[in-house]
Scaffold this active site. Structure first.
Site, PDB file in Angstrom:
ATOM      1  N   GLU A 188      -5.299  -5.285  10.424  1.00  0.00           N
ATOM      2  CA  GLU A 188      -4.262  -4.295  10.690  1.00  0.00           C
ATOM      3  C   GLU A 188      -4.547  -3.601  12.029  1.00  0.00           C
ATOM      4  O   GLU A 188      -5.370  -2.688  12.091  1.00  0.00           O
ATOM      5  CB  GLU A 188      -4.237  -3.239   9.578  1.00  0.00           C
ATOM      6  CG  GLU A 188      -3.819  -3.776   8.226  1.00  0.00           C
ATOM      7  CD  GLU A 188      -3.474  -2.626   7.283  1.00  0.00           C
ATOM      8  OE1 GLU A 188      -2.330  -2.560   6.829  1.00  0.00           O
ATOM      9  OE2 GLU A 188      -4.355  -1.786   7.033  1.00  0.00           O
ATOM     10  N   HIS A 201      -9.382   0.844   4.947  1.00  0.00           N
ATOM     11  CA  HIS A 201      -8.107   0.995   5.657  1.00  0.00           C
ATOM     12  C   HIS A 201      -8.305   1.895   6.869  1.00  0.00           C
ATOM     13  O   HIS A 201      -9.168   2.779   6.882  1.00  0.00           O
ATOM     14  CB  HIS A 201      -7.051   1.582   4.718  1.00  0.00           C
ATOM     15  CG  HIS A 201      -5.662   1.548   5.272  1.00  0.00           C
ATOM     16  ND1 HIS A 201      -5.190   2.524   6.123  1.00  0.00           N
ATOM     17  CD2 HIS A 201      -4.652   0.659   5.125  1.00  0.00           C
ATOM     18  CE1 HIS A 201      -3.950   2.234   6.467  1.00  0.00           C
ATOM     19  NE2 HIS A 201      -3.593   1.105   5.878  1.00  0.00           N
ATOM     20  N   ASN A 216       0.858  -1.185   0.000  1.00  0.00           N
ATOM     21  CA  ASN A 216       0.000   0.000   0.000  1.00  0.00           C
ATOM     22  C   ASN A 216       0.896   1.237   0.000  1.00  0.00           C
ATOM     23  O   ASN A 216       1.481   1.579   1.028  1.00  0.00           O
ATOM     24  CB  ASN A 216      -0.912  -0.014   1.232  1.00  0.00           C
ATOM     25  CG  ASN A 216      -1.825   1.196   1.292  1.00  0.00           C
ATOM     26  OD1 ASN A 216      -1.947   1.950   0.324  1.00  0.00           O
ATOM     27  ND2 ASN A 216      -2.467   1.395   2.433  1.00  0.00           N
ATOM     28  N   GLY A 224       2.523   2.066  10.920  1.00  0.00           N
ATOM     29  CA  GLY A 224       3.413   3.212  10.776  1.00  0.00           C
ATOM     30  C   GLY A 224       4.043   3.679  12.065  1.00  0.00           C
ATOM     31  O   GLY A 224       4.654   4.748  12.107  1.00  0.00           O
ATOM     32  N   LYS A 274       0.056   4.259  -0.290  1.00  0.00           N
ATOM     33  CA  LYS A 274      -0.615   5.414   0.313  1.00  0.00           C
ATOM     34  C   LYS A 274      -0.427   6.648  -0.587  1.00  0.00           C
ATOM     35  O   LYS A 274      -0.413   6.521  -1.808  1.00  0.00           O
ATOM     36  CB  LYS A 274      -0.129   5.619   1.744  1.00  0.00           C
ATOM     37  CG  LYS A 274      -0.288   4.339   2.585  1.00  0.00           C
ATOM     38  CD  LYS A 274      -0.058   4.550   4.056  1.00  0.00           C
ATOM     39  CE  LYS A 274      -0.231   3.230   4.786  1.00  0.00           C
ATOM     40  NZ  LYS A 274      -0.104   3.396   6.250  1.00  0.00           N
ATOM     41  N   SER A 282       3.415  -2.398  10.366  1.00  0.00           N
ATOM     42  CA  SER A 282       4.871  -2.302  10.483  1.00  0.00           C
ATOM     43  C   SER A 282       5.564  -3.623  10.144  1.00  0.00           C
ATOM     44  O   SER A 282       6.532  -4.019  10.793  1.00  0.00           O
ATOM     45  CB  SER A 282       5.273  -1.814  11.879  1.00  0.00           C
ATOM     46  OG  SER A 282       4.781  -0.512  12.116  1.00  0.00           O
ATOM     47  N   GLU A 319      -6.860   4.388   7.904  1.00  0.00           N
ATOM     48  CA  GLU A 319      -6.795   5.828   7.623  1.00  0.00           C
ATOM     49  C   GLU A 319      -8.103   6.329   7.019  1.00  0.00           C
ATOM     50  O   GLU A 319      -8.508   7.474   7.262  1.00  0.00           O
ATOM     51  CB  GLU A 319      -5.592   6.118   6.722  1.00  0.00           C
ATOM     52  CG  GLU A 319      -4.275   5.953   7.480  1.00  0.00           C
ATOM     53  CD  GLU A 319      -3.124   5.474   6.622  1.00  0.00           C
ATOM     54  OE1 GLU A 319      -3.245   5.491   5.390  1.00  0.00           O
ATOM     55  OE2 GLU A 319      -2.102   5.058   7.204  1.00  0.00           O
TER      56      GLU A 319
END
Length: 292
Positions: A209, A139, A56, A215, A58, A255, A141
């Site tokens: 996730e 996701h 991904n 991250g 992003k 991560s 985000e």
């Protein structure tokens, strides 16, 4: 497909080592092949679900950066691993035209209808018109930065499948939810919202996730990740069908790196990875080859 809402409620989650969906019957009479707990290691039964690694990107990259990624994506890559990369929508066609054909290309989002007055959105039909087959939806985000609720994500998944795309729906808990022992409650609720709109499980790869590990440099231990994956697979068995539980790939994101991928890949219910920042670097090849 039989949907079993409410069936198995209150049952103790246990690790099930699924057989291949193509060879296993869908009725409840098939053997369970259970293990003592969720921390067992990778098995030949897990191998029957093809290992899957998604990248991904992003909101990163330009054409020059994409060219650099393409250069290291020529491999060698493990032929037994399915690879898909998710790029910004403005680069979908460029990436599809230049990336090796054996690597799938995903959009990072789409809307729940084919067309209309939805400024800034992209439809599954547009993704397909760019030559791409996949989309990442839900996701963390999208959920936590842009405020997308479970039902909207489910509607997007349903329309993407109806339009012929393959879908990577993402689920996962935030740090405070894990610390308050609500991981199962959160991810099961996210799954429950998705299920009514999933018409074809063979075109779905679930990405677990944990938000606290995305991250941040923090990674769930192999035991922590395996525990959630095993419970998700049992949830599918109890609420959808044994066949779906056995055949659906559940991948881990959070991560993932060249340093931890091999240990994570040894577990019985982690069928691959959804990789963020590391997918922009040559180390991504090491992650793809985690089971080589």
């Amino acid at each position: 497909m039989r949907r079993r809402w409410g069936e198995g409620k209150g049952a103790t989650a246990r690790l099930v080592h699924p057989a291949a969906a193509s060879s296993a019957p869908a009725d409840d009479a098939q053997p369970d092949n259970t293990a003592d707990g969720p921390s067992c290691t990778y098995s030949t039964m897990a191998n029957q679900r093809k290992f899957f690694v998604g990248g991904n990107w992003k909101m990163n990259g330009d054409k020059a950066a994409i060219d650099g990624i393409i250069s290291f994506m020529k491999g060698p890559l493990n032929a037994d691993t399915e690879v898909v990369v998710g790029c910004p929508q403005c680069y979908l066609m460029y990436t599809r035209e230049h990336m090796p054909a054996n690597i799938g290309i995903a959009a990072q989002n789409c809307y729940k209808t084919a067309k209309g007055a939805f400024t800034g959105e992209i439809s599954p039909a547009m993704i397909k018109d760019c030559g791409c087959e996949w989309v990442i939806l839900g996701h963390s985000e999208r959920r936590n930065v842009f405020g997308e609720p479970d039902q909207l994500i489910s509607d997007k998944v349903g329309h993407a499948l109806e339009a012929g795309l393959k879908v990577i729906p993402c689920i996962g808990e935030k740090l405070e939810e894990r610390e308050s022992n609500r991981t199962e409650e959160v991810v099961f609720a996210q799954m429950k919202a998705l299920v009514p709109n999933i018409s074809d499980w063979s075109r779905v790869v679930i990405a677990y996730e944990p938000v606290w590990a995305i991250g941040t440099g923090k990674t769930a231990t192999p035991e922590q990740a395996q525990d959630v994956h095993a419970k998700l697979r049992q949830w599918l068995r109890d609420n959808v069908s044994p066949q779906v539980a056995e055949s659906t790939r559940i991948i881990y994101g959070g991560s993932v790196s060249a340093g931890n991928c091999k240990e994570l890949a040894k577990t019985g219910d982690i069928d691959g990875f959804l990789v963020g920042g590391a997918s922009l670097k040559p180390d991504f090849v090491t992650i793809i080859n985690a089971r080589a």
